[in-house]
Design an enzyme around this catalytic site. Structure first.
Site, mmCIF file in Angstrom:
data_model
loop_
_atom_site.group_PDB
_atom_site.id
_atom_site.type_symbol
_atom_site.label_atom_id
_atom_site.label_comp_id
_atom_site.label_asym_id
_atom_site.label_seq_id
_atom_site.Cartn_x
_atom_site.Cartn_y
_atom_site.Cartn_z
ATOM 1 N N SER A 186 -2.184 -2.189 -4.638
ATOM 2 C CA SER A 186 -1.910 -1.739 -3.270
ATOM 3 C C SER A 186 -1.925 -2.896 -2.285
ATOM 4 O O SER A 186 -2.471 -2.792 -1.173
ATOM 5 C CB SER A 186 -2.928 -0.677 -2.840
ATOM 6 O OG SER A 186 -2.434 0.102 -1.775
ATOM 7 N N SER B 133 -2.716 3.999 2.242
ATOM 8 C CA SER B 133 -1.804 3.210 1.404
ATOM 9 C C SER B 133 -0.751 4.023 0.658
ATOM 10 O O SER B 133 0.182 3.451 0.088
ATOM 11 C CB SER B 133 -2.602 2.385 0.388
ATOM 12 O OG SER B 133 -3.223 1.292 1.038
ATOM 13 N N LYS C 199 2.884 3.351 1.284
ATOM 14 C CA LYS C 199 3.672 2.356 0.551
ATOM 15 C C LYS C 199 4.746 2.999 -0.322
ATOM 16 O O LYS C 199 5.736 2.348 -0.679
ATOM 17 C CB LYS C 199 2.748 1.486 -0.310
ATOM 18 C CG LYS C 199 1.787 0.604 0.495
ATOM 19 C CD LYS C 199 0.871 -0.194 -0.422
ATOM 20 C CE LYS C 199 0.010 -1.201 0.342
ATOM 21 N NZ LYS C 199 -1.038 -0.570 1.159
#
Length: 499
Positions: free
Chosen positions: A144, A80, A83
């Site tokens: 997230s 993640s 991102k």
């Protein structure tokens, strides 16, 4: 055919990244800064060898100097943390005026369906509800949320999922992330979206690939260009869509943020000054995080990758003692300070002036050394930079030119000082010049005497010969006059050196 082309391109790119990363990794394994497990233990953290991070790096957020590294170029799955690149492009669109924080994104039924996929991190999205960009940024960075990330990516790319991933890869190359490759916008493999998110031209089964070094470069550029990201990451708890029926509360997964609740064992990992940035975890990548900390006027960026094992979900806690220990070591060894104050300085025989203080991160108790390059004064014993796009610790300077009067005064002072070194040396410069001249002339005298003697002897011989031819007046007078002339020239030449 087009699909085969894209797959081949992807495979070649990934292979190139792996080869380059392997080469640099071998070099870095020889030049690591230290043993991260031992560093953690030295600072009082209880850590286990089994949780040792596979890769880590610490850089200063001002110039990108490397303050710590441990296998920073080993390719890893960032999960993640991917991102961050999506958010980088969102902030770029905000600054370009393409969108605003108040731009509304109306959720579709597909968005709502993705939000209900519990195999990947998400939050509750309701079809037909308008979500401001600022709220979607919060949902992306703190809980997230994969669906919030996809909604932002679709907004910026006009629903071109593949085109957006291409922009991610282009931006990575632009800022110097040379060992990174993205296959999706959020870090979760596209296949996990059950066919509802398919970036065309990219492998839906492949994860993203990057390195600790590259993630530190991304974080560096984020903080330089879009520091407002910290407004979204600095708080341990946040509320999205506050005051609406869709309000949700979240707590950050960055447990180094001060104020985060304790873990199940009662440990608290909050570190004073930490105010961002992002965590990420996956079965293949284990537990990772990127943190930034401002302490003692010095901001640093650290990346920790590959902590623990996915089978032990407490790995999300284990990563933080390692990160906190590196912060302890960094602030113990380095400081942000005035390296050279504004004003005039004599450096390497040149007098220069700088208009403002030269500030930078340097090792404590080190002596700064400088070099000149064009019109820049550069700290030459600087630490290594994280990549060649970083600007070293430097400042513009102007050379100080002394006026003629000052130069003459210095010359006079130097002459006076030199002449007064010995009591036996005369203060009268004319006497000194006379003796020097006499010495020079005396050196020349031996040759002059030889020539003079030759002239006098030759002249005398000629004069005597003239007496032999006294009956021949012409010859007599000619030889006599020649002899006299030779004698005269010899005598003059003999005494000329002393004239």
């Amino acid at each position: 055919m087009k699909k085969i082309f894209f797959l081949l391109t992807t495979a070649l790119s990934m292979s190139s990244i792996m080869i380059n990363s392997s080469k640099t990794a071998l070099a870095d394994e020889v030049n690591n800064t230290g043993d991260i497990v031992q560093v953690a233990r030295d600072f009082g953290y209880q850590v286990n060898e089994i949780n040792r991070p596979k890769s880590s790096i610490v850089i200063d957020a001002e110039n990108g100097q490397v303050l710590w590294q441990d296998n920073p170029d080993i390719p890893r799955n960032p999960a993640s943390i991917s991102k961050l690149m999506t958010i980088y492009l969102v902030f770029e669109a905000l600054h370009n005026g393409q969108i605003s924080m108040d731009t509304i994104v109306t959720a579709t039924p597909t968005d709502q369906a993705i939000g209900k996929l519990h195999a990947i991190s998400n939050n509750n999205i309701v079809a037909g509800v308008g979500y401001p960009v600022r709220e979607l940024i919060t949902m992306t960075l703190v809980p997230s949320s994969n669906i919030a990330t996809v909604m932002l990516a679709n907004l910026v790319s006009n629903n071109d999922a593949g085109g957006f991933v291409t922009k991610m890869n282009s931006k990575a190359q632009e800022i110097g992330m040379t060992n990174s490759y993205f296959n999706n916008a959020s870090g979760a493999e596209a296949v996990a979206f059950s066919g509802m998110y398919l970036p065309q031209g990219y492998d839906q089964y492949a994860g993203n690939v990057t390195t600790s070094r590259d993630l530190s470069i991304l974080a560096f550029n984020m903080l330089k260009n879009y520091p407002e990201i910290l407004d979204f990451t600095k708080n341990p708890q946040v509320t999205a869509m506050k005051g609406t029926p869709y309000e949700e509360h979240f707590e950050t997964y960055n447990y180094s943020t001060p104020g985060v609740k304790e873990d199940v064992q009662g440990s608290v990992y909050g570190y004073p000054g930490v105010d961002g940035l992002k965590t990420g975890s996956s079965p293949g990548g284990a537990f990772n995080y990127v943190a930034t900390c401002l302490k003692n006027n010095m901001r640093v960026i650290e990346v920790i990758m590959g902590v623990g094992d996915w089978s032990d979900q407490d790995g999300e806690y284990y990563r933080h003692p390692f990160g906190n220990a590196l912060l302890d070591k960094t602030y113990q060894d380095y400081s942000y300070q005035t390296i050279l104050p504004a004003g005039e300085h004599d450096i390497d025989g040149k007098k220069v002036k700088i208009d403002s203080d030269l500030m930078g991160v340097v090792k404590k108790n080190s002596t700064p050394e400088f070099k000149y390059e064009d019109d820049e004064l550069i700290l030459s014993n600087t630490l290594p930079l994280v990549n060649d796009k970083m600007i070293p610790v430097e400042t513009k300077y102007t050379e100080v030119k002394e006026n003629k009067k000052v130069k003459e005064e210095k010359k006079t002072l130097k002459t006076t000082t030199s002449s007064s070194k010995s009591e036996d040396q005369s203060d009268d410069n004319s006497h000194e010049d006379f003796f020097k001249k006499l010495q020079s002339k005396l050196i020349e005298i031996p040759n002059q005497i030889l020539y003079s003697l030759i002239g006098i002897v030759s002249g005398t011989i000629l004069f005597l010969i003239s007496r032999i031819f006294k009956n021949k007046k012409f010859i007599s007078w000619f030889t006599a006059l020649t002899g006299i002339a030779a004698i005269a020239v010899g005598i003059i030449n003999l005494f000329y050196p002393l004239i």
